[in-house]
Scaffold this active site. Structure first.
Site, mmCIF file in Angstrom:
data_model
loop_
_atom_site.group_PDB
_atom_site.id
_atom_site.type_symbol
_atom_site.label_atom_id
_atom_site.label_comp_id
_atom_site.label_asym_id
_atom_site.label_seq_id
_atom_site.Cartn_x
_atom_site.Cartn_y
_atom_site.Cartn_z
ATOM 1 C CE LYS A 106 -4.191 -2.112 1.603
ATOM 2 N NZ LYS A 106 -3.770 -3.524 1.734
HETATM 3 C C1 LIG Z 1 -4.382 -4.605 1.098
HETATM 4 C C2 LIG Z 1 -3.574 -5.832 0.959
HETATM 5 C C3 LIG Z 1 -3.919 -6.848 0.036
HETATM 6 C C4 LIG Z 1 -5.178 -6.794 -0.816
HETATM 7 O O1 LIG Z 1 -5.097 -5.829 -1.845
HETATM 8 P P1 LIG Z 1 -6.409 -5.348 -2.624
HETATM 9 O O2 LIG Z 1 -5.968 -4.223 -3.493
HETATM 10 O O3 LIG Z 1 -7.382 -4.904 -1.550
HETATM 11 O O4 LIG Z 1 -6.959 -6.491 -3.408
HETATM 12 C C5 LIG Z 1 -3.067 -7.943 -0.085
HETATM 13 N N1 LIG Z 1 -1.963 -8.061 0.689
HETATM 14 C C6 LIG Z 1 -1.604 -7.115 1.591
HETATM 15 C C7 LIG Z 1 -0.382 -7.324 2.421
HETATM 16 C C8 LIG Z 1 -2.387 -5.971 1.767
HETATM 17 O O5 LIG Z 1 -2.017 -5.042 2.674
#
Ligand SMILES: *Cc1c(COP(=O)(O)O)cnc(C)c1O
Length: 453
Positions: A106
């Site tokens: 993120k």
């Molecule tokens: C948020 C997150 C996901 C999922 O991603 P999306 O874009 O919501 O599908 C997968 N792995 C980690 C470590 C995350 O923080």
């Protein structure tokens, strides 16, 4: 570049307005009014990022300024490649997206978003308060993104006693006057309901200039398109991607990269036991069930909100039709697509796989035994699902650093992964947080007082 709502009944907006708006007023999600061709040029990750994203930014931010913001955002990563490829099999690579400040993918979008918010708000002489609910990763990524912003305050609500110690400390040890965290005496759903209630309280929302950076924000999806492009350029040949999926933001970015012309072959939607998407790919029917806790908590979702953007494409970009379908989904908890839509949009590109906790632990152990690489539980779900893409090269997105989920990794391998140097003293740093009841009036009073500081 102009943006339209997936439900067709909201004003058309430019990039800056979409950035700050988040959700459209008709309840839809903003998407570009057309898809440009993949832009060429740009040096290094930041330069390439600026080139790929500039058509989406359009006239909202001039190219030199946008390049500077990208350079600043990606200089916060610990490796110069930002998103390096690591080989774990003859035709299998990991794309490491966890070298940012909070050790999860993120950061790739959030580090840019914080700078975009500050730039756009300063130009307009405005100030906002971001309120966010988090079950773990989003809160710390948002805090790290805005801690140095002059025009943004942030309040993050998390469920008291229900996030991991590393996750909590990444939020509560940040010493910036514009950052506050609240441990709510309730669950993650309670935190989310409090945030929704604050946004629905129009006088409060206006008085505090509330804003959001949740996963439906277009700019987050846009920033994630870049690493699909850079990974394929580094690999030098077409490849499929296996994507640990929750809200469908990351895998949608892969579909957009393909739509722009990048040589993405297939996209594997990898789910844990919360498998609404995998069931959809098996049955052509999307049906919401309850959520169960797993070892990969950032994928513990009931409904994948970004799927609405895909549905809009599948409906030939007909907003009215998409609105009808989404209303029916909300009412009945179920949604189906036609055979024609399936054959045109889903079958050529998407595959799906699920991986429960036992298989997740077995995958972490297997990868470690075969390659010596430690992977986190989310990445393990992606690795386990990768064979669903069939033959050819596959890249699994490594979405979190193993040290962010040390208990699961140690259980699987006997090795406890160490935190990177910049977080090595995390467990000794002083924490700042307040514990508040699950009560809207108490939370609103706290948010107002934070803003007036
Ligand atoms: C948020 C997150 C996901 C999922 O991603 P999306 O874009 O919501 O599908 C997968 N792995 C980690 C470590 C995350 O923080």
């Amino acid at each position: 570049m102009q943006y339209v709502s997936t439900r067709g009944a909201a004003p058309v907006l430019g990039f800056s307005e979409v950035l700050l708006a988040g959700l459209a007023v008709d309840g839809g999600l903003y998407v570009p009014d057309s898809w440009p061709a993949l832009a060429a040029g740009g040096d290094g990750y930041a330069g390439r990022a600026a080139a790929v994203m500039q058509p989406f930014v359009g006239g909202s931010i001039d190219p030199d300024t946008f390049l500077r913001l990208c350079r600043e955002a990606y200089s916060s990563f610990r490796v110069p490649e930002v998103a390096p490829l690591v080989q774990i099999g003859p035709r299998h690579h990991l794309l490491e997206l966890f070298h940012g400040p909070t050790l999860a993918f993120k950061d790739v979008a959030m580090q840019l978003i914080g700078r975009l918010f500050d730039h756009v708000l300063a130009a307009e002489g405005r100030r906002v308060t971001i309120v966010a609910a988090t079950s773990g990763d989003t809160g710390s990524a948002a805090i790290e993104a805005v801690r140095s912003c002059a025009s943004v305050d942030i309040v993050v609500l998390y469920p008291h006693g229900r996030v991991s110690e590393v996750q909590r400390r990444q939020m509560t040890t940040v010493d910036s006057p514009n950052v506050a965290t609240v441990a709510v005496e309730g669950t993650f759903d309670d935190c989310q309901d409090l945030v929704k209630a604050m946004f629905n309280d129009a006088p409060f929302r206006e008085a505090n200039s509330l804003s959001a950076v949740n996963s439906i924000n277009w700019a987050r999806v846009m920033a994630q398109v870049v690493y699909y492009v850079t990974a394929l350029e580094a690999l030098g040949r077409p490849a499929s991607f296996s994507v640990p999926t929750g809200n469908f933001g990351n895998v949608l970015a892969g579909w957009i990269a393909r739509r722009l012309g990048a040589p993405v072959e297939r996209l594997v939607v990898a789910s844990n036991s919360n498998d609404i998407l995998t069931r959809f790919f098996e049955t052509r029917r999307m049906e919401a069930l309850g959520v169960v806790p797993t070892l990969s908590p950032s994928m513990d979702i009931q409904v994948s909100s970004n799927f609405e953007r895909m549905l809009f494409e599948m409906n030939g970009r007909d907003g009215a039709a998409t609105a009808v379908q989404m209303r029916a989904f909300r009412a009945d908890g179920a949604l189906s697509v036609s055979d024609a839509q399936w054959d045109e949009w889903i079958a050529p590109v998407f595959r799906a796989g699920r991986c429960d906790d036992a298989h997740t632990l077995a995958t972490i152990a297997k990868v470690h035994a075969e390659t010596g690489v430690l992977v986190d539980p989310h990445t393990a779900v992606g690795i386990a699902a990768a064979p669903a893409c069939g033959d050819g090269d596959v890249v699994t997105l490594a979405t979190a650093h193993p040290a962010k989920f040390p208990d699961a990794v140690e259980r699987a391998t006997g090795v406890r992964p160490a935190l990177p140097a910049h977080l090595a003293d995390l467990l000794e740093r002083p924490e700042r947080t307040v514990v508040l009841p699950n009560d809207l009036a108490a939370i609103e009073a706290f948010v107002s007082s934070h803003r007036s500081r």
